[in-house]
Write an enzyme that holds these catalytic residues in place. Structure first.
Site: not given
Ligand code: BG6
Length: 461
Positions: A41, A141, A175, A228, A233, A324
């Site tokens: 933007r 995402k 990965k 999240d 994941h 976390k």
């Molecule tokens: C992201 C999340 O998708 O993945 C984060 O939004 C998280 O909160 C991250 O920290 C973790 O990714 P990685 O590759 O560091 O395990």
């Protein structure tokens, strides 16, 4: 082709996309003709200043080959996102395609917040009538907030783009160790022959992070760990661990088998834990983080028990946990095998039979360990569990970053490592019962601990 990055001055472009492109360029993996147009933007950039900004993000030395990328980077402001602006963008892209004789396809990478997605996608569609197939759309995402919003997003995307043109990113799939799950399982019949309810007691998937929410509290507080990390994941890991052998390694065959896992999966609502970290010493608690609302009920830790009701897995619990501010960064799949049916060594005064455990360490210490019992030399008879270990670092050079792999796949047109529309919806619908809970118990855990005590069995540390 031309790679158009929307959100070109954002965090993701800076931390992941541009550095990944630079490394691919350095390794000679990018097509030499690829031109990159950053779109944002903001008005303050022109090509030259954006290149400078990009150079900072890439931060290579002056002689680095990645710098060869810089002259192929351009900037175009989308300002108020009006249709005139989109037309101007289209004209610019056409001009680049003409000048560099680029046959296409065109790649749109949408590194945008959810609220900007719809307008952008529909505007792109408008500016390109009748060009289905000539475009690849990369979507970051979060993909929706719940089943409803994910459905609406998919419908919206399908108004303008074919599913074969849509690349939904879940960077865990990029990965190497995650891709290795398929190799581990389907290239090694020894393992595959015991990969079922007859031999496996339980499967524990863990994504532990030591960091807190950092500067992302604004996003995180509206989402929490379930949205999240688990919905995307961890669910991808679950699918790969539990799926049947695909009929081929083609994208559709693999995604079809993954979706079947989700169809057979269900949650044990009674056995799920939500929690958030509390201050421990110098480390602030979640509610003290800048940007977190005072009355927040957002979880920073979640641990769930799932079952998969199919012939392979009926009765085997799968535990998905993430948090976390846990003691360390660790992504691991722990597979516990059943114990020996009889303890033959009891008469010799020892029966510390542990079950065989396979630890698949996805990060940071990539590799795996198979724990087996051995006899401790000498008498009396004693058993000990020892690891047969493999570490990637001991045998191979550095792993590529997930984003390098994913970007290359987009350029090649390989959708295997991207999330299909159906998968995204199945995954949201799996967690719907939890997302719909209005009153849910939120436990506490001290920052730097392994989460609430109650969930310890799930983690199987
Ligand atoms: C992201 C999340 O998708 O993945 C984060 O939004 C998280 O909160 C991250 O920290 C973790 O990714 P990685 O590759 O560091 O395990």
């Amino acid at each position: 082709g031309v790679l158009v990055i929307f959100g070109a001055t954002g965090d993701l472009a800076q931390r992941k996309i541009l550095p990944a492109l630079a490394r691919l360029e350095r390794d000679g993996k990018l097509p030499k003709t690829l031109q990159i147009v950053g779109v944002a933007r903001r008005q303050e950039h022109d090509d030259a200043s954006y290149r400078q900004w990009a150079a900072g993000a890439i931060s290579q030395g002056p002689d680095d080959e990645a710098n060869a990328l810089l002259p192929r980077i351009y900037f175009q402001s989308i300002g108020d996102e009006s249709s005139e602006r989109f037309q101007a963008l289209e004209a610019r892209l056409k001009e680049l395609e003409r000048k560099h004789e680029l046959p296409g396809p065109r790649f749109y990478y949408l590194a945008l917040p959810p609220q900007s997605l719809q307008h952008t996608v529909l505007s792109l569609g408008h500016s390109q009538p009748g060009t289905r197939g000539a475009t690849r759309l990369v979507i970051e995402k979060p993909f929706g907030h719940d089943l409803d919003s994910a459905r609406r997003l998919n419908q919206m995307l399908h108004q303008r783009f074919d599913e074969s043109e849509i690349y939904r990113i879940d960077h865990y799939l990029g990965k190497d160790t995650v891709q290795n799950l398929l190799v581990l399982r389907f290239a090694n019949p020894l393992l595959e022959s015991v990969w079922n309810r007859d031999r496996i007691e339980s499967v524990h998937l863990l994504v532990a992070e030591s960091l807190g929410v950092g500067s992302r509290a604004d996003y995180y507080d509206r989402n929490g760990a379930l949205r999240d990390m688990v919905q995307n994941h961890l669910t991808q890991l679950l699918s790969l661990v539990a799926m049947e052998a695909p009929s081929s390694m083609l994208a559709d065959a693999i995604r079809f088998e993954k979706a079947k896992v989700l169809r057979a999966a269900s949650l044990d609502l009674e056995d799920s834990f939500f929690a958030r970290y509390q201050r421990a010493g110098e480390t602030p608690g979640y509610l003290e983080e800048k940007g977190v609302s005072e009355d927040s009920r957002t979880e920073t830790f979640v641990s769930l028990k799932l079952q998969i009701d199919n012939w392979r897995w009926q009765g085997v619990p799968f535990y998905l946990s993430t948090g976390k501010r846990l003691p360390q960064r660790l992504t691991r799949i722990r597979v516990k095998f059943k114990r020996a049916p009889v303890c033959l060594f009891e008469s010799m005064g020892t029966c510390m039979l542990s079950s065989n455990v396979l630890d698949i360490n996805l990060q940071p210490d990539e590799g795996f360990e198979m724990h087996i019992d051995v006899k401790v030399p000498g008498s009396p008879m004693r058993l000990q569990s020892i690891p047969l270990a493999f570490q990637y670092a001991s045998r191979f050079d550095l792993m590529p970053e997930a984003y390098e792999t994913l970007l290359l796949d987009v350029l090649k047109g390989d959708q295997t490592l991207f999330v299909h529309a159906e998968e995204s919806e199945l995954s949201w619908s799996l967690y719907a019962p939890l997302l719909e809970q209005t009153q849910r118990k939120l436990l506490d855990y001290p920052a730097g601990s392994w989460g609430p005590e109650d969930a310890a069995l799930h983690l199987a540390l």
